[in-house]
Every structure is written in C-alpha cells, then in structure tokens.
Design a protein around this motif. Structure first.
Motif, PDB file in Angstrom:
ATOM      1  N   TYR A  75     -17.149 -34.312  15.893  1.00 31.67           N
ATOM      2  CA  TYR A  75     -17.058 -35.623  15.230  1.00 31.67           C
ATOM      3  C   TYR A  75     -16.530 -35.492  13.814  1.00 31.67           C
ATOM      4  O   TYR A  75     -16.022 -36.443  13.252  1.00 31.67           O
ATOM      5  N   HIS A  76     -16.634 -34.265  13.235  1.00 33.64           N
ATOM      6  CA  HIS A  76     -16.047 -34.106  11.899  1.00 33.64           C
ATOM      7  C   HIS A  76     -14.515 -34.116  11.965  1.00 33.64           C
ATOM      8  O   HIS A  76     -13.860 -34.076  10.926  1.00 33.64           O
ATOM      9  N   ASP A  77     -13.949 -34.182  13.199  1.00 35.95           N
ATOM     10  CA  ASP A  77     -12.490 -34.333  13.304  1.00 35.95           C
ATOM     11  C   ASP A  77     -12.005 -35.571  12.549  1.00 35.95           C
ATOM     12  O   ASP A  77     -10.834 -35.641  12.144  1.00 35.95           O
ATOM     13  N   PHE A  78     -12.912 -36.543  12.351  1.00 38.68           N
ATOM     14  CA  PHE A  78     -12.508 -37.728  11.569  1.00 38.68           C
ATOM     15  C   PHE A  78     -12.135 -37.327  10.140  1.00 38.68           C
ATOM     16  O   PHE A  78     -11.422 -38.050   9.456  1.00 38.68           O
ATOM     17  N   MET A  79     -12.642 -36.172   9.684  1.00 41.21           N
ATOM     18  CA  MET A  79     -12.295 -35.674   8.341  1.00 41.21           C
ATOM     19  C   MET A  79     -10.853 -35.154   8.282  1.00 41.21           C
ATOM     20  O   MET A  79     -10.231 -35.169   7.229  1.00 41.21           O
ATOM     21  N   HIS A  80     -10.336 -34.695   9.430  1.00 39.39           N
ATOM     22  CA  HIS A  80      -9.023 -34.054   9.446  1.00 39.39           C
ATOM     23  C   HIS A  80      -7.916 -35.074   9.732  1.00 39.39           C
ATOM     24  O   HIS A  80      -7.753 -35.515  10.872  1.00 39.39           O
ATOM     25  N   TYR A  81      -7.167 -35.422   8.704  1.00 44.50           N
ATOM     26  CA  TYR A  81      -6.070 -36.379   8.912  1.00 44.50           C
ATOM     27  C   TYR A  81      -5.129 -35.890  10.013  1.00 44.50           C
ATOM     28  O   TYR A  81      -4.719 -36.643  10.893  1.00 44.50           O
ATOM     29  N   PHE A  82      -4.816 -34.589   9.970  1.00 46.63           N
ATOM     30  CA  PHE A  82      -3.880 -34.064  10.973  1.00 46.63           C
ATOM     31  C   PHE A  82      -4.404 -34.280  12.393  1.00 46.63           C
ATOM     32  O   PHE A  82      -3.680 -34.716  13.280  1.00 46.63           O
ATOM     33  N   ASN A  83      -5.675 -33.980  12.602  1.00 42.48           N
ATOM     34  CA  ASN A  83      -6.231 -34.156  13.955  1.00 42.48           C
ATOM     35  C   ASN A  83      -6.250 -35.627  14.358  1.00 42.48           C
ATOM     36  O   ASN A  83      -6.034 -35.960  15.527  1.00 42.48           O
ATOM     37  N   ARG A  84      -6.502 -36.504  13.383  1.00 41.64           N
ATOM     38  CA  ARG A  84      -6.539 -37.928  13.720  1.00 41.64           C
ATOM     39  C   ARG A  84      -5.177 -38.401  14.229  1.00 41.64           C
ATOM     40  O   ARG A  84      -5.099 -39.137  15.211  1.00 41.64           O
ATOM     41  N   VAL A  85      -4.104 -37.960  13.556  1.00 43.16           N
ATOM     42  CA  VAL A  85      -2.791 -38.479  13.975  1.00 43.16           C
ATOM     43  C   VAL A  85      -2.228 -37.735  15.188  1.00 43.16           C
ATOM     44  O   VAL A  85      -1.474 -38.300  15.963  1.00 43.16           O
ATOM     45  N   SER A  86      -2.613 -36.457  15.369  1.00 35.76           N
ATOM     46  CA  SER A  86      -1.979 -35.692  16.454  1.00 35.76           C
ATOM     47  C   SER A  86      -2.849 -35.650  17.710  1.00 35.76           C
ATOM     48  O   SER A  86      -2.395 -35.248  18.765  1.00 35.76           O
ATOM     49  N   GLY A  87      -4.126 -36.051  17.586  1.00 37.16           N
ATOM     50  CA  GLY A  87      -5.016 -35.789  18.706  1.00 37.16           C
ATOM     51  C   GLY A  87      -5.868 -36.924  19.216  1.00 37.16           C
ATOM     52  O   GLY A  87      -6.367 -36.849  20.340  1.00 37.16           O
ATOM     53  N   PHE A  88      -6.095 -37.949  18.447  1.00 34.10           N
ATOM     54  CA  PHE A  88      -7.057 -38.958  18.904  1.00 34.10           C
ATOM     55  C   PHE A  88      -6.437 -39.846  19.967  1.00 34.10           C
ATOM     56  O   PHE A  88      -5.758 -40.826  19.688  1.00 34.10           O
ATOM     57  N   ASN A  89      -6.672 -39.486  21.214  1.00 35.73           N
ATOM     58  CA  ASN A  89      -6.186 -40.283  22.332  1.00 35.73           C
ATOM     59  C   ASN A  89      -7.222 -40.182  23.463  1.00 35.73           C
ATOM     60  O   ASN A  89      -8.249 -39.530  23.305  1.00 35.73           O
ATOM     61  N   ASP A  90      -6.961 -40.827  24.572  1.00 38.99           N
ATOM     62  CA  ASP A  90      -7.957 -40.863  25.654  1.00 38.99           C
ATOM     63  C   ASP A  90      -8.321 -39.462  26.137  1.00 38.99           C
ATOM     64  O   ASP A  90      -9.468 -39.172  26.446  1.00 38.99           O
ATOM     65  N   GLU A  91      -7.292 -38.588  26.207  1.00 38.78           N
ATOM     66  CA  GLU A  91      -7.537 -37.214  26.666  1.00 38.78           C
ATOM     67  C   GLU A  91      -8.479 -36.474  25.715  1.00 38.78           C
ATOM     68  O   GLU A  91      -9.341 -35.720  26.144  1.00 38.78           O
ATOM     69  N   TYR A  92      -8.271 -36.682  24.404  1.00 42.59           N
ATOM     70  CA  TYR A  92      -9.127 -36.030  23.407  1.00 42.59           C
ATOM     71  C   TYR A  92     -10.581 -36.456  23.605  1.00 42.59           C
ATOM     72  O   TYR A  92     -11.487 -35.629  23.648  1.00 42.59           O
ATOM     73  N   PHE A  93     -10.801 -37.765  23.734  1.00 44.29           N
ATOM     74  CA  PHE A  93     -12.182 -38.250  23.819  1.00 44.29           C
ATOM     75  C   PHE A  93     -12.845 -37.884  25.142  1.00 44.29           C
ATOM     76  O   PHE A  93     -14.055 -37.983  25.275  1.00 44.29           O
ATOM     77  N   ALA A  94     -12.045 -37.442  26.126  1.00 40.73           N
ATOM     78  CA  ALA A  94     -12.609 -37.015  27.411  1.00 40.73           C
ATOM     79  C   ALA A  94     -12.905 -35.519  27.444  1.00 40.73           C
ATOM     80  O   ALA A  94     -13.484 -35.012  28.406  1.00 40.73           O
ATOM     81  N   ARG A  95     -12.496 -34.765  26.406  1.00 49.71           N
ATOM     82  CA  ARG A  95     -12.774 -33.320  26.385  1.00 49.71           C
ATOM     83  C   ARG A  95     -14.261 -33.077  26.579  1.00 49.71           C
ATOM     84  O   ARG A  95     -15.092 -33.809  26.045  1.00 49.71           O
ATOM     85  N   LYS A  96     -14.580 -31.991  27.290  1.00 48.14           N
ATOM     86  CA  LYS A  96     -15.985 -31.700  27.586  1.00 48.14           C
ATOM     87  C   LYS A  96     -16.474 -30.473  26.823  1.00 48.14           C
ATOM     88  O   LYS A  96     -15.743 -29.489  26.689  1.00 48.14           O
TER      89      LYS A  96
END
Ligand code: FE2
Length: 361
Positions: free
Chosen positions: A166-187
């Motif tokens: 959840y600290h990924d919200f701190m990373h601007y890079f991760n927010r723009v390159s990764g926040f999608n349905d697939e990311y939120f489904a990671r286990k």
C-alpha cells in the motif's frame, strides 16, 4: 467518528496488530541475533563475485565474522578466521570453523551459523523461489551493481516495506506505470518459514515520461515487463523486474540500525549493449538517482525516527484483509507469525515471554 487522541491511539485494536517494541527494544534485538540470525540460511554473496579459485567474500552474521571461499571442492564457508577484508583472493590455507554452505536460487551463496541445520536451503526457502526459478536458474547471473546503506531504522521495517504494497501510493513512478486492474489483483502468497512472494503483473513502463518498454531484454522464460518479488524471512528480498534483478540483504547492527546491501544482476552472457541496457533499467528504478529504492529508504528512516528506543509504545495494525490481493496485510501477518514462533513470543506483547537470559537486569 471522534477525534483520535492519545487514549484512542493506545486502545487495544480490534484487528491484528503488533507492538512497536518489536522494532526498538534492545533485548528483542539480542534475542533475534541468537534465535533467528544464528539459525537461518543467509544469502551472503553471489557466485559471480568469486569466480576464480581462491576468491572470497566476507560478511558478519549475528556478529560472527564469516567467509565464503571458492575452492576446488566448491564453495566452502568458515567463521572466525583471520581474514578481515571484505573480498580478495586467498594465497594460503584457511583456519576457522567450517560452516554449512550451499549455492542455490540464481547462484546465491547461502551460509548458516547453525552447526546442525534441520533443513537444507531448498527446504528452508520452501517453494518461495518457484515463481522465478526458470528466470534465475536457466542462465548464469552476474552482479553488475552494488551499494550499501546504513539506516537508523529496524531491519524489519525494511522487510516490511518490501512486504506491504500500500506504500506504493508513495511512489509516483509506480502509480503511473502500475496502478491498473492487474496490479490490484496481484496476490501475496505465504510459504513455510515466514516467506512470502508477490505474484506478477504487467508494468507499463512507457507510461512514465522518458521510460520505454522493457520486454525485449526479459530474463529467460519471463514474459515481457513482469515484476515478481520474493520476501524471504527474516530480511532478504529478491526482486525481478523483467530485464533486471535485485537482491537486498540486511545485517542488523542494533535495534534501530541496519546495514542493507543492494545488488543488481544481469546475465553473464549479456553483450555489452545488453548489459548497458540492463544497468540503465536497474538504475532508473533502484540506482543512486533512480525512482523507488531511495524513496523506500526515506520512508523507513522516518519510521525508525518515530519508533526509536525510548518513544512511547504503540500498536502497528496488520488488519487489512482483501482476499490476499496486493494491499492485503497477509504477508505481514505471516512474517510476524513466524517471527513470534522463532522467539517464542507474541508480537503484540514481545517482552512478556522473551527468554530471561535476554531480559535487562
Ligand atoms: Fe517501495
């Protein structure tokens, strides 16, 4: 909802939690050295750092000086030798107590201080590496990057930052390159002995200004732009971002001080052009002027400041349940379950049953 005040903060939470004493108590630190770091397998270095016969690397495990040497009978490890420099080539025989040593999982050199380990490395890692085995064990890997950091924080806070996402919200890079349905489904997937891995998804690198797709240089058998993480108890992280691989190794120096060693890896057979590209990809995320890694270090340094020894004890919540998906705290709960078992304590009240020998007089 009433405002939070001191009384509210200190109330017993209604969800899973641990005590901040896990992070800042000196007796807990001593018990960890004796009952965890003296028992587990530690990935102390990589074969590519000691290619030639006689090449060695040294480290310290639970305060004990350890050396791994490339010999004509494979890699051997010893403790308490006369060698003090971090690396080199031996010219004569070595004297010291031999330790158990294995080369496994992407040619890491694993050593344990335990004179009679009940599990070999494969059993100890308990399947946590299976998700990246074909990527890191098909070709020889080679270290191309090393840096270390000494941070005023507890080593477990570094492991936490590799375990909760959840600290990924701190990373601007991760927010723009990764926040999608697939990311939120990671286990988050727990394994025996406190290990966890995080399943992959496709990172959209080109969404970040100046970055490009990394599919062309993927590690062997790895589909393009995937990102797996293996969090190994008690503080080792293996992070495969498509074209580059990173490992973190912690050496606790006190309850509120940790040495973290970071390494970046490519394939030994890389052409000079491929290697340059991997280094660029590695550095853009994890290098000295990259995204993410240093943001994480700032984060855990802040946590270390707020929880240092002498600060008021408080509760750290681990109560997020989201079907084991990416922001579920199942990984944290699993880790601290194993941690409590090793020490024989409840992480919510770690001082209650800490072995007497470590209790302050
Ligand atoms: Fe991070």
């Amino acid at each position: 909802m009433p405002p939070r005040n001191r009384v509210n903060w200190l109330k017993k939470p209604k969800v899973e939690y641990i005590s901040s004493e896990c992070y800042n108590n000196h007796d807990v630190y001593l018990a960890e050295q004796e009952m965890i770091f003296s028992k587990v397998w530690v990935p102390m270095c990589h074969m590519s750092e000691m290619y030639e016969l006689g090449d060695f690397r040294t480290t310290t495990i639970a305060g004990v000086p350890v050396i791994a040497v490339n010999t004509n009978q494979g890699v051997r490890a010893y403790k308490d030798t006369h060698i003090t420099q971090p690396a080199g080539t031996l010219s004569g025989p070595i004297e010291g107590d031999e330790l158990h040593c294995e080369v496994k999982h992407g040619q890491m050199v694993w050593v344990t201080l335990d004179p009679n380990p009940t599990q070999d490395v494969e059993q100890w890692t308990a399947g946590a590496f299976d998700c990246i085995a074909d990527a890191i064990d098909t070709e020889e890997l080679e270290v191309f990057h090393y840096h270390k950091a000494i941070i005023d924080t507890n080593y477990k806070l570094w492991h936490d930052t590799n375990s909760e996402f959840y600290h990924d919200f701190m990373h601007y890079f991760n927010r723009v390159s990764g926040f999608n349905d697939e990311y939120f489904a990671r286990k988050n997937i727990p394994f025996d002995n406190g290990h966890v891995n995080v399943s992959s998804f496709t990172v959209n690198y080109e969404e970040y200004d100046g970055f490009e797709d990394r599919g062309e240089l993927s590690f062997p058998n790895l589909p393009p732009n995937q990102w797996y993480m293996v969090d190994l108890f008690p503080g080792f992280n293996f992070n495969l971002r498509g074209s580059a691989y990173r490992s973190d190794t912690v050496t606790p120096l006190g309850p509120n001080k940790v040495l973290i060693e970071f390494k970046g890896y490519g394939l030994r057979k890389d052409t000079p052009e491929e290697r340059q590209t991997r280094i660029k990809h590695h550095n853009s995320i994890w290098g000295p002027f990259g995204r993410n890694l240093h943001e994480d270090l700032i984060g855990v340094a802040g946590q270390g400041t707020t929880m240092r020894e002498g600060t008021e004890t408080r509760n750290i919540l681990h109560g997020r349940h989201e079907n084991s998906t990416i922001h579920d705290e199942v990984g944290m709960r699993h880790y601290y379950g194993a941690w409590g078992d090793f020490l024989g304590v409840n992480p919510a009240r770690p001082l209650e049953h800490l072995p007497d020998v470590y209790q302050a007089a």
